[in-house]
Write an enzyme that holds these catalytic residues in place. Structure first.
Site, PDB file in Angstrom:
ATOM      1  N   THR A 132       0.783  -1.137   0.064  1.00 36.28           N
ATOM      2  CA  THR A 132       0.103   0.117   0.035  1.00 36.28           C
ATOM      3  C   THR A 132       0.854   1.245  -0.019  1.00 36.28           C
ATOM      4  O   THR A 132       1.914   1.248   0.512  1.00 36.28           O
ATOM      5  CB  THR A 132      -0.900   0.067   1.370  1.00 36.28           C
ATOM      6  N   ASP A 133       0.178   2.347  -0.487  1.00 30.11           N
ATOM      7  CA  ASP A 133       0.903   3.700  -0.405  1.00 30.11           C
ATOM      8  C   ASP A 133       0.882   4.099   0.984  1.00 30.11           C
ATOM      9  O   ASP A 133       1.908   5.088   1.348  1.00 30.11           O
ATOM     10  CB  ASP A 133       0.244   4.579  -1.493  1.00 30.11           C
ATOM     11  N   GLU A 134       0.319   3.637   2.032  1.00 27.86           N
ATOM     12  CA  GLU A 134      -0.091   4.121   3.504  1.00 27.86           C
ATOM     13  C   GLU A 134       1.477   3.930   4.169  1.00 27.86           C
ATOM     14  O   GLU A 134       1.665   4.738   5.108  1.00 27.86           O
ATOM     15  CB  GLU A 134      -0.998   3.329   4.145  1.00 27.86           C
ATOM     16  N   TYR A 158      -2.004  -0.439  10.783  1.00 29.14           N
ATOM     17  CA  TYR A 158      -2.150  -1.325   9.763  1.00 29.14           C
ATOM     18  C   TYR A 158      -1.054  -0.823   8.917  1.00 29.14           C
ATOM     19  O   TYR A 158      -0.357  -1.842   8.330  1.00 29.14           O
ATOM     20  CB  TYR A 158      -3.452  -0.654   9.016  1.00 29.14           C
ATOM     21  N   LYS A 162       2.071  -3.276   7.375  1.00 27.66           N
ATOM     22  CA  LYS A 162       2.418  -3.415   5.906  1.00 27.66           C
ATOM     23  C   LYS A 162       3.689  -3.056   5.661  1.00 27.66           C
ATOM     24  O   LYS A 162       4.562  -3.785   4.965  1.00 27.66           O
ATOM     25  CB  LYS A 162       1.379  -2.428   5.069  1.00 27.66           C
TER      26      LYS A 162
HETATM   27  P1  NAD Z   1      -9.708  -7.558   1.947  1.00 23.71           P
HETATM   28  O1  NAD Z   1      -9.737  -7.356   3.541  1.00 23.71           O
HETATM   29  O2  NAD Z   1     -10.806  -7.300   1.106  1.00 23.71           O
HETATM   30  O3  NAD Z   1      -8.975  -9.038   1.746  1.00 23.71           O
HETATM   31  C1  NAD Z   1      -8.375  -9.959   2.482  1.00 23.71           C
HETATM   32  C2  NAD Z   1      -8.655 -11.198   2.334  1.00 23.71           C
HETATM   33  O4  NAD Z   1      -7.162 -12.041   3.024  1.00 23.71           O
HETATM   34  C3  NAD Z   1      -9.463 -11.866   2.696  1.00 23.71           C
HETATM   35  O5  NAD Z   1     -10.251 -12.881   1.729  1.00 23.71           O
HETATM   36  C4  NAD Z   1      -9.267 -12.355   3.951  1.00 23.71           C
HETATM   37  O6  NAD Z   1      -9.935 -13.730   4.232  1.00 23.71           O
HETATM   38  C5  NAD Z   1      -7.834 -12.926   3.553  1.00 23.71           C
HETATM   39  N1  NAD Z   1      -6.970 -13.178   4.767  1.00 23.71           N
HETATM   40  C6  NAD Z   1      -6.837 -12.353   5.962  1.00 23.71           C
HETATM   41  N2  NAD Z   1      -6.065 -13.043   6.613  1.00 23.71           N
HETATM   42  C7  NAD Z   1      -5.713 -14.358   6.257  1.00 23.71           C
HETATM   43  C8  NAD Z   1      -4.632 -15.164   6.617  1.00 23.71           C
HETATM   44  N3  NAD Z   1      -4.319 -15.144   7.945  1.00 23.71           N
HETATM   45  N4  NAD Z   1      -4.353 -16.218   5.887  1.00 23.71           N
HETATM   46  C9  NAD Z   1      -5.017 -16.116   4.805  1.00 23.71           C
HETATM   47  N5  NAD Z   1      -6.019 -15.470   4.040  1.00 23.71           N
HETATM   48  C10 NAD Z   1      -6.284 -14.459   4.950  1.00 23.71           C
HETATM   49  O7  NAD Z   1      -8.350  -6.755   1.576  1.00 23.71           O
HETATM   50  P2  NAD Z   1      -8.223  -6.089   0.047  1.00 23.71           P
HETATM   51  O8  NAD Z   1      -8.704  -4.637   0.023  1.00 23.71           O
HETATM   52  O9  NAD Z   1      -8.470  -6.869  -1.083  1.00 23.71           O
HETATM   53  O10 NAD Z   1      -6.633  -5.864   0.013  1.00 23.71           O
HETATM   54  C11 NAD Z   1      -5.886  -6.849  -0.357  1.00 23.71           C
HETATM   55  C12 NAD Z   1      -4.337  -6.465  -0.261  1.00 23.71           C
HETATM   56  O11 NAD Z   1      -4.179  -5.331  -1.069  1.00 23.71           O
HETATM   57  C13 NAD Z   1      -3.879  -6.389   0.919  1.00 23.71           C
HETATM   58  O12 NAD Z   1      -2.634  -6.760   1.209  1.00 23.71           O
HETATM   59  C14 NAD Z   1      -3.736  -4.890   1.388  1.00 23.71           C
HETATM   60  O13 NAD Z   1      -2.793  -4.325   2.049  1.00 23.71           O
HETATM   61  C15 NAD Z   1      -3.511  -4.358  -0.077  1.00 23.71           C
HETATM   62  N6  NAD Z   1      -4.073  -3.100  -0.618  1.00 23.71           N
HETATM   63  C16 NAD Z   1      -5.210  -2.578  -0.476  1.00 23.71           C
HETATM   64  C17 NAD Z   1      -5.770  -1.574  -1.076  1.00 23.71           C
HETATM   65  C18 NAD Z   1      -7.544  -1.176  -1.000  1.00 23.71           C
HETATM   66  O14 NAD Z   1      -7.587   0.040  -1.404  1.00 23.71           O
HETATM   67  N7  NAD Z   1      -7.969  -1.942  -0.644  1.00 23.71           N
HETATM   68  C19 NAD Z   1      -4.981  -0.500  -1.655  1.00 23.71           C
HETATM   69  C20 NAD Z   1      -3.526  -0.846  -1.689  1.00 23.71           C
HETATM   70  C21 NAD Z   1      -3.096  -2.159  -1.312  1.00 23.71           C
HETATM   71  O1  DAU Z   2      -4.197   3.898   0.492  1.00 21.02           O
HETATM   72  C1  DAU Z   2      -4.334   2.514   0.303  1.00 21.02           C
HETATM   73  C2  DAU Z   2      -5.213   1.927   1.514  1.00 21.02           C
HETATM   74  O2  DAU Z   2      -6.577   2.343   1.222  1.00 21.02           O
HETATM   75  C3  DAU Z   2      -5.284   0.514   1.575  1.00 21.02           C
HETATM   76  O3  DAU Z   2      -3.892   0.243   1.859  1.00 21.02           O
HETATM   77  C4  DAU Z   2      -6.113   0.171   2.855  1.00 21.02           C
HETATM   78  O4  DAU Z   2      -6.391  -1.337   2.800  1.00 21.02           O
HETATM   79  C5  DAU Z   2      -7.535   0.716   2.464  1.00 21.02           C
HETATM   80  O5  DAU Z   2      -8.396   0.186   3.484  1.00 21.02           O
HETATM   81  C6  DAU Z   2      -7.654   2.224   2.056  1.00 21.02           C
HETATM   82  O6  DAU Z   2      -7.303   2.991   3.515  1.00 21.02           O
HETATM   83  P1  DAU Z   2      -8.066   4.182   3.746  1.00 21.02           P
HETATM   84  O7  DAU Z   2      -7.966   4.435   5.343  1.00 21.02           O
HETATM   85  O8  DAU Z   2      -7.609   5.364   2.952  1.00 21.02           O
HETATM   86  O9  DAU Z   2      -9.626   3.737   3.425  1.00 21.02           O
HETATM   87  P2  DAU Z   2     -11.063   3.777   4.092  1.00 21.02           P
HETATM   88  O10 DAU Z   2     -11.995   3.612   2.833  1.00 21.02           O
HETATM   89  O11 DAU Z   2     -11.090   3.480   5.289  1.00 21.02           O
HETATM   90  O12 DAU Z   2     -10.916   5.484   4.250  1.00 21.02           O
HETATM   91  C7  DAU Z   2     -11.117   6.319   3.016  1.00 21.02           C
HETATM   92  C8  DAU Z   2     -11.196   7.564   3.467  1.00 21.02           C
HETATM   93  O13 DAU Z   2     -12.266   8.048   3.896  1.00 21.02           O
HETATM   94  C9  DAU Z   2     -10.149   7.954   4.637  1.00 21.02           C
HETATM   95  O14 DAU Z   2      -9.455   9.239   4.689  1.00 21.02           O
HETATM   96  C10 DAU Z   2     -10.845   7.887   5.775  1.00 21.02           C
HETATM   97  C11 DAU Z   2     -12.226   8.340   5.404  1.00 21.02           C
HETATM   98  N1  DAU Z   2     -13.618   7.881   5.910  1.00 21.02           N
HETATM   99  C12 DAU Z   2     -13.842   6.651   5.741  1.00 21.02           C
HETATM  100  C13 DAU Z   2     -14.784   5.819   6.162  1.00 21.02           C
HETATM  101  C14 DAU Z   2     -14.930   4.110   6.500  1.00 21.02           C
HETATM  102  C15 DAU Z   2     -14.546   8.642   6.362  1.00 21.02           C
HETATM  103  O15 DAU Z   2     -14.545   9.842   6.369  1.00 21.02           O
HETATM  104  N2  DAU Z   2     -15.824   8.020   6.844  1.00 21.02           N
HETATM  105  C16 DAU Z   2     -15.925   6.655   6.824  1.00 21.02           C
HETATM  106  O16 DAU Z   2     -16.909   6.217   7.296  1.00 21.02           O
END
Ligand code: NAD
Ligand code: DAU
Length: 362
Positions: A132-134, A158, A162
């Protein structure tokens, strides 16, 4: 065969579906099925013999090694993680366990498996770690976007977990020569996004007449990327990326949270107008800010564009339209994931807290 971890989650399931459209090579999908994992996401692969699902935990090194030895994958794409920042604030232990220890276990199993491959197989093998970019921390409004050499400064449990996993992956390349690739991506959105995250939460709440919670002043900035574009980028990195390298992936698409919520409300006003002619914007509710909330993320995706010729296909307008339409067409999916285990978790973890978290229960 490739092995995908976390392939029942949001991005993982989109990736598996996309991979099997683009490739003949089968997928072994390893997922623990936490609250975020949902096999319904993969329903359309029910009769596809190229998809094999294994219910397992990446923290189980023995199980991972035995799967690797049995299925002999040519690559691992590692998505499995705890992914929600708010949950990491309320319960960091599971983030340390899965994101750090789990990645370590998987790396150990992979190192053992890889070290016994033939020399030519060793060369082509890839371990792609999805991050992630975080990990780069928070930007000021005038700062340049994150590049691959930006110093790590994770701010939440989180992002710290990562970051630790990224460092472990880096060390396995540097020390053991494991052919790793790391991608650091910005905020994804699209189908199968769990409705605890901003975009699907707002769509789901809007349609039920519930408040649309904005943390703090809503001026935090995220860089949104359509999940299909992320999947294309991962395939490109797998095919053409240089082992040991990291690639930033983003959509050049910075938006404040308030602008995103306004765009969603306006889209819903058009696609599913309210009977009383009101706008969904009336449901917007300002709530207590997330502790340690990062102000701005933005990705400079020049490296992947230049070196691997990848560019996102969707604009925010086209991507968000597809996404809203998908949620309108798949309300049964939303109802399903909002029931059962997830609601139990919420009740246990959020209901007894100070009002802040209660305000955005879905
Ligand atoms: P998600 O939470 O939707 O899915 C995570 C999956 O991992 C689930 O299916 C869960 O059952 C599985 N999992 C969790 N713990 C596990 C374990 N111990 N063993 C096996 N499986 C397990 O997450 P996502 O949003 O699809 O993110 C996927 C990846 O991408 C993560 O590594 C996250 O950090 C990264 N990422 C997400 C975003 C985003 O915006 N969602 C952005 C950048 C990077
Ligand atoms: O930047 C990449 C990341 O983006 C991933 O690594 C994470 O897995 C993914 O969950 C996401 O993280 P964020 O914290 O940015 O996503 P989230 O959707 O939780 O929140 C997006 C923005 O909106 C953040 O600034 C918090 C805000 N927010 C979120 C929720 C859930 C609100 O204002 N209200 C809300 O109810």
């Amino acid at each position: 065969m490739i092995l995908v971890t976390g392939g029942a989650g949001f991005i993982g399931s989109n990736f598996v579906l996309d991979w099997l459209v683009q490739h003949e090579e089968p997928v072994l999908n390893v997922d623990k099925l936490t609250y975020a994992g949902n096999l319904n996401n993969l329903a359309r692969l029910q009769n596809d013999v190229r998809h094999q699902f294994v219910h397992a935990d990446i923290c189980d090194t023995e199980a991972m090694l035995s799967l690797l030895n049995k299925h002999q994958p040519t690559a691992i794409v590692h998505f499995a993680a705890e992914s929600h920042v708010d949950r990491s604030i309320h319960g960091p232990a599971e983030f340390v366990r899965t994101n750090i220890n789990g990645t370590f276990s998987l790396l150990e199993a992979t190192r053992t498996y890889w070290s016994l491959l033939q020399e030519n197989e060793k060369q082509v093998f890839r371990f792609l770690h999805v991050s992630t970019d975080e990990v780069y921390g928070s930007l000021g409004l005038k700062d340049a976007p994150f590049v691959e050499t930006t110093a790590y400064a994770p701010n939440s449990p989180y992002s710290a977990s990562k970051a630790a996993s990224d460092h472990l992956v880096r060390s396995y390349h540097h020390t053991y020569g494991l052919p790793t690739l790391t991608t650091n991506c910005s905020n994804n959105y699209g189908p199968y996004h769990f409705p605890e995250k901003l975009i699907p939460l707002v769509i789901a709440n809007a349609l039920c007449g519930k408040p649309l919670p904005i943390y703090g002043d809503g001026q935090q900035v995220r860089d949104w990327l359509y999940v299909g574009d992320h999947c294309t980028a991962i395939r490109r990195v797998l095919e053409k990326g240089k082992p040991g390298e990291t690639y930033n992936i983003g959509g050049w698409n910075e938006q404040t949270n308030l602008d995103v919520v306004h765009a969603l409300c306006d889209m819903l006003d058009t696609l599913r107008p309210l009977a009383n002619d009101c706008s969904y914007r009336a449901q917007i509710t300002y709530v207590t800010d997330r502790p340690g909330h990062d102000r701005r993320y933005a990705i400079d995706a020049s490296k992947i564009e230049r070196e691997l010729c990848w560019k996102p296909a969707e604009t925010f307008n086209t991507g968000i339209k597809k996404t809203v339409q998908w949620y309108l067409d798949n309300q049964a999916w939303v109802a399903d994931v909002q029931s059962g285990a997830y609601m139990n978790w919420l009740e246990k973890n959020y209901n007894q807290r100070d009002g802040a978290m209660d305000t955005h229960i879905i």
